[in-house]
Enzyme design. Structure first.
Site, short mmCIF file in Angstrom:
data_model
loop_
_atom_site.label_atom_id
_atom_site.label_comp_id
_atom_site.label_asym_id
_atom_site.label_seq_id
_atom_site.Cartn_x
_atom_site.Cartn_y
_atom_site.Cartn_z
N ARG A 153 0.91 -1.13 0.17
CA ARG A 153 0.01 0.06 -0.02
C ARG A 153 0.93 1.14 0.11
NH1 ARG A 153 -2.94 -3.43 -0.68
NH2 ARG A 153 -5.20 -3.86 -0.04
N SER B 184 -10.51 -0.60 3.16
CA SER B 184 -9.95 -0.49 4.51
C SER B 184 -9.68 0.66 4.85
CB SER B 184 -8.46 -1.66 4.16
OG SER B 184 -8.85 -2.75 3.76
N GLU C 288 -5.18 4.20 6.09
CA GLU C 288 -4.87 3.71 4.64
C GLU C 288 -5.08 4.74 3.78
OE1 GLU C 288 -5.17 0.34 1.70
OE2 GLU C 288 -6.76 1.35 2.03
N1 EPU Z 1 -11.06 -10.52 10.29
C1 EPU Z 1 -11.66 -10.54 11.52
N2 EPU Z 1 -12.65 -9.51 11.57
C2 EPU Z 1 -13.25 -8.92 10.70
C3 EPU Z 1 -12.74 -9.30 9.36
C4 EPU Z 1 -11.63 -10.00 9.10
O1 EPU Z 1 -11.13 -11.09 12.46
O2 EPU Z 1 -14.30 -8.18 10.73
C5 EPU Z 1 -9.85 -11.45 10.12
C6 EPU Z 1 -10.14 -12.65 9.06
O3 EPU Z 1 -10.53 -13.84 9.81
C7 EPU Z 1 -9.00 -12.81 8.37
C8 EPU Z 1 -8.09 -11.65 8.52
O4 EPU Z 1 -9.11 -10.69 9.42
O5 EPU Z 1 -8.15 -13.77 8.82
C9 EPU Z 1 -7.82 -10.66 7.28
O6 EPU Z 1 -9.25 -10.34 6.73
P1 EPU Z 1 -9.34 -10.26 5.08
O7 EPU Z 1 -9.11 -11.45 4.41
O8 EPU Z 1 -10.70 -9.77 4.94
O9 EPU Z 1 -8.36 -9.15 4.73
P2 EPU Z 1 -7.98 -7.77 5.26
O10 EPU Z 1 -6.66 -8.15 5.88
O11 EPU Z 1 -8.66 -7.27 6.51
C10 EPU Z 1 -6.70 -6.80 3.12
C11 EPU Z 1 -6.69 -5.94 2.27
C12 EPU Z 1 -8.02 -5.63 1.43
C13 EPU Z 1 -8.24 -6.91 0.60
C14 EPU Z 1 -8.14 -7.91 1.32
C15 EPU Z 1 -8.10 -9.36 0.64
C16 EPU Z 1 -5.55 -4.14 3.45
C17 EPU Z 1 -5.32 -2.88 4.37
N3 EPU Z 1 -6.74 -4.52 3.29
O12 EPU Z 1 -7.82 -6.62 4.03
O13 EPU Z 1 -8.07 -4.49 0.87
O14 EPU Z 1 -9.26 -6.76 -0.11
O15 EPU Z 1 -6.87 -8.08 2.06
O16 EPU Z 1 -6.83 -9.40 0.09
O17 EPU Z 1 -4.54 -4.65 3.33
C18 EPU Z 1 -8.36 -1.98 0.81
O18 EPU Z 1 -7.10 -1.78 0.70
O19 EPU Z 1 -9.19 -0.97 0.74
C19 EPU Z 1 -8.93 -3.43 0.66
C20 EPU Z 1 -10.06 -3.62 0.82
#
Ligand code: EPU
Length: 341
Positions: A166, A240, A336
């Site tokens: 990012r 995010s 972000e």
């Molecule tokens: N999780 C929770 N609670 C929640 C949501 C998720 O505990 O409410 C846990 C899940 O169990 C999972 C982990 O958090 O193990 C990661 O969640 P998720 O796969 O939804 O991904 P993220 O790390 O929250 C990142 C990116 C997203 C992208 C997703 C999928 C960043 C800041 N965000 O989110 O990007 O779509 O991975 O690859 O890196 C964005 O940048 O705007 C964005 C949406």
């Protein structure tokens, strides 16, 4: 022909958080070759200059006293075909998801995991968009831009974009300076898929897919995103709201000793990336609402505007989330999106 600028323009529907803000001048950019003249005119008129694509990663905490350059350029051009690759240059104003779908329909592979990300092609390199195991940099060949300060055209190779998690040179040395005009991608013409991200794997196996094709990945990513992430057309949001924190090996070991179930992934050089969503969720924020500012009820990392929230409402909520995550886990969350105060 250059379209005239609109004065005292409403920006509410040009940002996906739907925050109320106005611009002294809103200048459409329909042809990149107009940029030298348009940036000169903006400078002469005075006030700040802001380059706006889809407005999907910005928090308008103030009005723009100068000119907003609204990138609306169109065009997708094949620059070269090699054995198993195609090099395609895409105008900055093209819609990101429409471009991903166009590439897939033409048998150009590698962007399927980035389906449904809101925003424009020109904004994608700024924060090196990424999702489901793929980042823009994996498929980036070069970026063309107008340097408003140096008054010259730039072509940056993927390496010169210095794209990290990012992050890129456009957020650093070239911030407020480069107007991205085109992005060139190197895509595969033979089907290849990346589907090791847990959510994606789960979705594909629930669909009973045996031989995974790029189309399957595209469909699965769209389904996962639609299930978890709010559609900005329906509920204002900027994706995010915080980056996932990357901790040193030592700091990660300490955190994991106290919280063994904290969601995390290995990052470069022994560092560990933790899921900010998990940290926020553990602090009880998922689905929280304060006035019209809220935390999405299916993804704790996404702040939402239920209607009339102001930037202050959202930023106050964000600050309280940061404070509670810090108090409980000792981890500092960084926002972000670009926050304009
Ligand atoms: N999780 C929770 N609670 C929640 C949501 C998720 O505990 O409410 C846990 C899940 O169990 C999972 C982990 O958090 O193990 C990661 O969640 P998720 O796969 O939804 O991904 P993220 O790390 O929250 C990142 C990116 C997203 C992208 C997703 C999928 C960043 C800041 N965000 O989110 O990007 O779509 O991975 O690859 O890196 C964005 O940048 O705007 C964005 C949406």
């Amino acid at each position: 022909m250059i379209q005239p600028a609109q004065t005292d323009a409403d920006l509410r529907y040009l940002n996906t958080l739907h925050l109320p803000a106005r611009a002294a001048r809103l200048q459409p950019v329909d042809d990149a070759s107009d940029l030298p003249a348009l940036t000169e005119a903006a400078r002469n008129t005075g006030g700040s200059i802001l380059v706006l694509g889809g407005g999907s990663n910005i928090v308008f905490g103030r009005d723009i006293d100068g000119t907003v350059l609204h990138m609306r350029t169109r065009g997708i051009d094949v620059l070269a075909h090699t054995g198993s690759d195609v090099l395609v240059s895409v105008a900055a104003g093209e819609n990101w998801h429409a471009w991903v779908a166009f590439a897939l329909a033409h048998g150009w592979h590698g962007l399927e995991n980035l389906a449904l990300i809101p925003g424009t092609v020109g904004a994608a390199p700024v924060q090196n968009i990424g999702a489901y195991g793929v980042e823009l940099i994996d498929r980036l060949d070069h970026v063309d831009a107008w340097d408003m300060t140096g008054r010259r055209w730039l072509r940056l190779s993927a390496a010169e974009c210095l794209a990290g998690y990012r992050d890129s040179v456009f957020k650093r040395e070239l911030a407020g300076r480069a107007v991205i005009t085109r992005v060139a991608f190197r895509l595969g013409t033979r089907p290849e898929v990346r589907c090791d991200y847990a959510d994606l794997q789960r979705e594909l196996s629930s669909r009973g897919v045996a031989q995974v094709t790029p189309q399957h990945v595209f469909d699965a990513v769209c389904a996962v995103r639609r299930a978890k992430l709010p559609d900005p057309a329906v509920l204002g949001n900027a994706g995010s709201f915080f980056r996932n924190p990357v901790l040193t090996a030592d700091a990660a070991a300490t955190l994991l000793a106290a919280h063994p179930d904290a969601a995390h992934h290995p990052a470069a050089d022994g560092a560990v990336k933790f899921a900010a969503a998990w940290l926020i969720d553990q602090c009880g924020w998922k689905g929280a609402r304060r006035g019209d500012a809220g935390v999405h009820d299916r993804q704790a990392l996404v702040l939402v505007n239920h209607g009339e929230a102001s930037a202050t409402d959202l930023l106050d909520l964000a600050a309280d989330i940061q404070a509670s995550v810090h108090a409980r886990f000792g981890v500092t969350l960084e926002p972000e999106p670009l926050i304009l105060l």
